[in-house]
Design an enzyme around this catalytic site. Structure first.
Site, PDB file in Angstrom:
ATOM      1  N   GLU A  24       0.738  -1.448  -0.026  1.00 19.50           N
ATOM      2  CA  GLU A  24      -0.328  -0.022   0.009  1.00 19.50           C
ATOM      3  C   GLU A  24       1.137   1.505  -0.164  1.00 19.50           C
ATOM      4  OE1 GLU A  24      -2.836  -0.307   3.251  1.00 19.50           O
ATOM      5  OE2 GLU A  24      -3.947  -1.692   2.368  1.00 19.50           O
TER       6      GLU A  24
ATOM      7  N   THR B 252      -7.833   0.569 -19.789  1.00 16.66           N
ATOM      8  CA  THR B 252      -7.585  -0.453 -19.351  1.00 16.66           C
ATOM      9  C   THR B 252      -5.975  -0.741 -19.862  1.00 16.66           C
ATOM     10  OG1 THR B 252      -8.248  -1.923 -21.289  1.00 16.66           O
ATOM     11  CG2 THR B 252      -9.574  -1.784 -19.356  1.00 16.66           C
TER      12      THR B 252
ATOM     13  N   ARG C 250      -4.747  -8.417 -17.767  1.00 14.83           N
ATOM     14  CA  ARG C 250      -5.992  -7.711 -17.024  1.00 14.83           C
ATOM     15  C   ARG C 250      -5.466  -6.176 -15.131  1.00 14.83           C
ATOM     16  NH1 ARG C 250     -10.200 -10.561 -18.789  1.00 14.83           N
ATOM     17  NH2 ARG C 250     -11.743  -8.793 -18.477  1.00 14.83           N
TER      18      ARG C 250
ATOM     19  N   ASP D 195     -11.132   8.449 -22.067  1.00 18.64           N
ATOM     20  CA  ASP D 195     -11.223   7.089 -21.352  1.00 18.64           C
ATOM     21  C   ASP D 195     -11.181   6.207 -22.869  1.00 18.64           C
ATOM     22  OD1 ASP D 195     -11.392   3.791 -20.990  1.00 18.64           O
ATOM     23  OD2 ASP D 195     -13.741   4.921 -20.099  1.00 18.64           O
TER      24      ASP D 195
END
Ligand SMILES: *Cc1c(COP(=O)(O)O)cnc(C)c1O
Length: 422
Positions: A59, A229, A238, A203
């Site tokens: 994190e 993506t 992915r 996008d």
């Protein structure tokens, strides 16, 4: 055992799952993959996703983590970021979003509050769920307004975009979508965003690989924030990235962590880095241009066989076919095509009179077949298979459909995919 890399330990430990992995590898090899959002990643990308990096929590960001032991992970994440900056020519990249949908959510979180107005493309016109569709959190928690395409041209109606922007003063304008067969005019969106002082989010999930390979204009210099993506035309694992200019960098990083996510998926980060190195090679430029050449050739061949293409053709990897004139719905057509070894998805077309779960069209993409080496010369054959399957489905002729599946397998046996060895 035919999956590559081989999975002998998995096969011994869990034969049930291993068997299904093998089945899926064979299915992917034997079908002609025309799903516009899918691709085949390289063996190197596959190997990176299957590493011990999945064991590590990290994190935070390189140099300021909330867990110890980041000597290696920090290096990997920095490499992925540097490669993204080089490939796309951006000031800043965040490679942590889990996938495209959370990447878009991060853009909302960074620049809008619940109830604020956002302007995106409508779902039936080709937008994505996360562009404010009613069933999506983005439609429930924000006041989403939608633009569409012109009926005559199938292209974005910029008069409507400007009118809606001036009337509703959105915090965010989203350019891009999932079923847009034409070049996205980023400068036109940027001009409108400037007029109403909105943040422009491009996008580029579908077209990132085309942009990386110089086969579609880049939003850099026009959009403030670019979400993508990594697994569609970009041909990575992915995952997702958010790229920004210097001004919007900090807000995006804070939105991804701690705003929206916990620990990044480090095995994915490594695989993104590998995919970006592949995308930086000269061969990838050839790949991107071949994707477009294949889509144009397939579109021409379909038009010759009497199919209606939304917007009359394509500029990118994607074709949207309106099957109304063929007297079959998109869903029964897609299901018959799958039985014929041709994998794609049913899709709404703009102004579709039918329901979203049984719409009028099918969507076709050429990124995956281009990866396995098919070229423009193969496209008339694919159009012929689609045409024969649609006709056979209308007559419920399963024998004809089965025969096409055999022809597809035969052609594809000469074009292996990474991830499977026959
Ligand atoms: C695929 C896609 C997404 C979402 O990506 P997921 O990884 O499926 O969450 C977002 N926006 C666009 C335009 C897409 O095509």
């Amino acid at each position: 055992m035919t999956h590559q890399p081989a999975i002998p330990t998995l096969t011994a430990a869990d034969p049930e799952i291993a068997g299904l992995v093998e089945d899926e590898a064979r299915r992917q090899a034997e079908k002609i993959r025309l799903i516009a959002s899918e691709n085949y990643v390289s063996q190197a990308v596959l190997e990176a996703t299957g590493t011990v990096l999945t064991n590590k929590y990290s994190e935070g960001y390189a140099g300021k983590r909330y867990y110890e032991g980041q000597q290696v992970i920090d290096q990997i994440e920095r490499i992925a970021i540097d490669r993204a900056k080089a490939v796309f020519g951006v000031d800043h990249a965040n490679v942590q979003p889990y996938s495209g949908s959370p990447a878009n959510l991060a853009a909302y979180l960074a620049f809008a509050n619940p109830g604020d107005t956002v302007l995106g493309m409508s779902l039936p016109a080709g937008g994505h769920l996360t562009h404010g569709a009613g069933v999506s959190a983005t439609g429930k928690w924000f006041n989403a307004v939608h633009y569409g395409v012109r009926k005559e041209t199938g292209r974005v109606d910029f008069d409507q975009v400007r009118d809606l922007a001036k009337e509703h003063r959105p915090k965010l304008i989203i350019a891009g979508g999932t079923a847009i067969p034409r070049t996205i005019d980023f400068p036109a969106f940027a001009e409108i965003a400037r007029e109403v002082d909105a943040v422009l989010v491009a996008d580029i999930a579908h077209i990132a690989g085309l942009i990386a390979g110089g086969a579609h204009p880049s939003p850099v210099g026009h959009a403030n924030v670019i979400t993508t993506t990594t697994h569609k035309t970009l041909r990575g694992p992915r995952g997702a990235m958010i790229m920004t200019d210097a001004e919007h960098a900090k807000a995006i990083d804070k939105a991804v962590f701690p705003g929206l996510q916990g620990g990044p998926h480090n095995h994915t980060t490594a695989a993104i880095a590998v995919a970006l190195a592949e995308a930086a090679k000269p061969e990838f430029r050839d790949y991107a241009h071949q994707i477009v050449a294949n889509a144009k050739a397939l579109g021409d061949a379909l038009i010759e066989r009497g199919f209606d293409l939304v917007s009359g053709g394509t500029d990118n990897h994607l074709l949207l076919v309106d099957l109304t004139s063929k007297q079959i719905g998109g869903k029964p057509a897609a299901q018959a095509l799958d039985r014929a070894g041709i994998e794609l998805n049913f899709n709404a077309v703009p102004f579709d009179p039918r329901k979203p779960f049984d719409p009028s069209g099918i969507r076709i993409g050429t990124a995956a077949i281009t990866t396995r080496g098919l070229t423009a010369e193969h496209q008339p054959r694919i159009a012929e298979w689609i045409d024969r399957t649609v006709a056979a489905a209308a007559k419920e002729d399963e024998d004809a459909i089965g025969a096409i599946a055999g022809e597809v397998r035969e052609l594809l046996s000469a074009y292996p995919i990474p991830g499977y060895r026959a």
